[in-house]
Design a protein around this motif. Structure first.
Motif, PDB file in Angstrom:
ATOM      1  N   ALA A 168       0.763  -1.284  -0.175  1.00 58.41           N
ATOM      2  CA  ALA A 168      -0.077  -0.279  -0.399  1.00 58.41           C
ATOM      3  C   ALA A 168       1.146   1.253  -0.115  1.00 58.41           C
ATOM      4  O   ALA A 168       1.705   1.216   0.407  1.00 58.41           O
ATOM      5  N   GLY A 178      -4.562   6.131   3.710  1.00 56.24           N
ATOM      6  CA  GLY A 178      -4.145   5.611   2.694  1.00 56.24           C
ATOM      7  C   GLY A 178      -4.130   6.213   1.431  1.00 56.24           C
ATOM      8  O   GLY A 178      -5.595   7.155   1.160  1.00 56.24           O
ATOM      9  N   SER A 197      -3.828   4.158  -1.948  1.00 56.16           N
ATOM     10  CA  SER A 197      -3.616   3.282  -2.969  1.00 56.16           C
ATOM     11  C   SER A 197      -3.056   1.679  -2.971  1.00 56.16           C
ATOM     12  O   SER A 197      -2.352   1.407  -1.808  1.00 56.16           O
ATOM     13  N   CYS A 198      -3.142   1.102  -2.772  1.00 52.62           N
ATOM     14  CA  CYS A 198      -2.531  -0.322  -2.407  1.00 52.62           C
ATOM     15  C   CYS A 198      -2.862  -1.394  -3.708  1.00 52.62           C
ATOM     16  O   CYS A 198      -4.093  -1.592  -3.917  1.00 52.62           O
ATOM     17  N   THR A 202      -6.627  -4.121  -7.440  1.00 48.80           N
ATOM     18  CA  THR A 202      -6.142  -2.515  -6.500  1.00 48.80           C
ATOM     19  C   THR A 202      -7.504  -2.097  -5.770  1.00 48.80           C
ATOM     20  O   THR A 202      -8.621  -2.324  -6.460  1.00 48.80           O
ATOM     21  N   CYS A 255       5.298   3.143   1.253  1.00 48.67           N
ATOM     22  CA  CYS A 255       4.732   2.344   0.833  1.00 48.67           C
ATOM     23  C   CYS A 255       4.968   1.336   2.136  1.00 48.67           C
ATOM     24  O   CYS A 255       6.193   1.879   2.840  1.00 48.67           O
ATOM     25  N   ALA A 302      -4.729  -6.856   0.481  1.00 52.60           N
ATOM     26  CA  ALA A 302      -4.092  -5.436   1.194  1.00 52.60           C
ATOM     27  C   ALA A 302      -5.361  -4.342   1.463  1.00 52.60           C
ATOM     28  O   ALA A 302      -6.702  -4.750   2.072  1.00 52.60           O
ATOM     29  N   MET A 309      -6.350  -0.152   3.239  1.00 55.29           N
ATOM     30  CA  MET A 309      -6.218   1.411   3.816  1.00 55.29           C
ATOM     31  C   MET A 309      -5.556   1.702   5.070  1.00 55.29           C
ATOM     32  O   MET A 309      -5.733   3.014   5.203  1.00 55.29           O
ATOM     33  N   TYR A 320       0.042  -2.629   8.578  1.00 57.59           N
ATOM     34  CA  TYR A 320       0.998  -2.725   8.225  1.00 57.59           C
ATOM     35  C   TYR A 320       1.839  -2.836   8.793  1.00 57.59           C
ATOM     36  O   TYR A 320       2.374  -2.651   9.713  1.00 57.59           O
TER      37      TYR A 320
END
Length: 122
Positions: free
Chosen positions: A35, A47, A49-50, A57, A95, A102, A104, A109
């Protein structure tokens, strides 16, 4: 050892384009989600994009018509193509990766890059 290194940031005029890169090592993109997040001065990280391991996506509403996330499995690199940039896109872009799908939410993460500065200004 999982590593992520961002590059491609810089100063661009409104309406311009940049392509950010996230070079990865220590894992395979087929199994991990990547992401892109950004953080502007005085604001919370958000967030952008992932992309999941299966290649699906998602982009947040504020950028989905202007930004595109993609990946090159052979190069172990994920890209964020940013078009029609606006001053409000100015931020440090990070990133991050996690095993699994994935999402957001940055709390999920585990590994992060050092960030790359994007400044949109005339």
């Amino acid at each position: 050892q999982v590593q992520l290194v961002e590059s491609g940031g810089g100063l661009v005029q409104p309406g311009g384009s940049l392509r950010l890169s996230c070079a990865t090592s220590g894992f395979t993109l087929d199994d991990y989600a990547i992401a892109w997040f950004r953080q502007a001065p005085g604001k919370e990280r958000e967030g952008v994009s992932c992309i999941s391991g299966d290649g699906s996506t998602y982009s947040t509403d504020s950028v989905k018509d202007r930004f595109t996330i993609s990946r090159d499995l052979a190069k172990n690199t994920v890209y964020l193509q940013m078009n029609r940039l606006k001053p409000e896109d100015t931020a440090v872009y990070y990133c991050a990766t996690r095993q699994g799908i994935a999402m957001m939410d940055d709390r999920w993460y585990d590994y992060w890059g050092q960030g790359t500065q994007v400044t949109v200004s005339s």
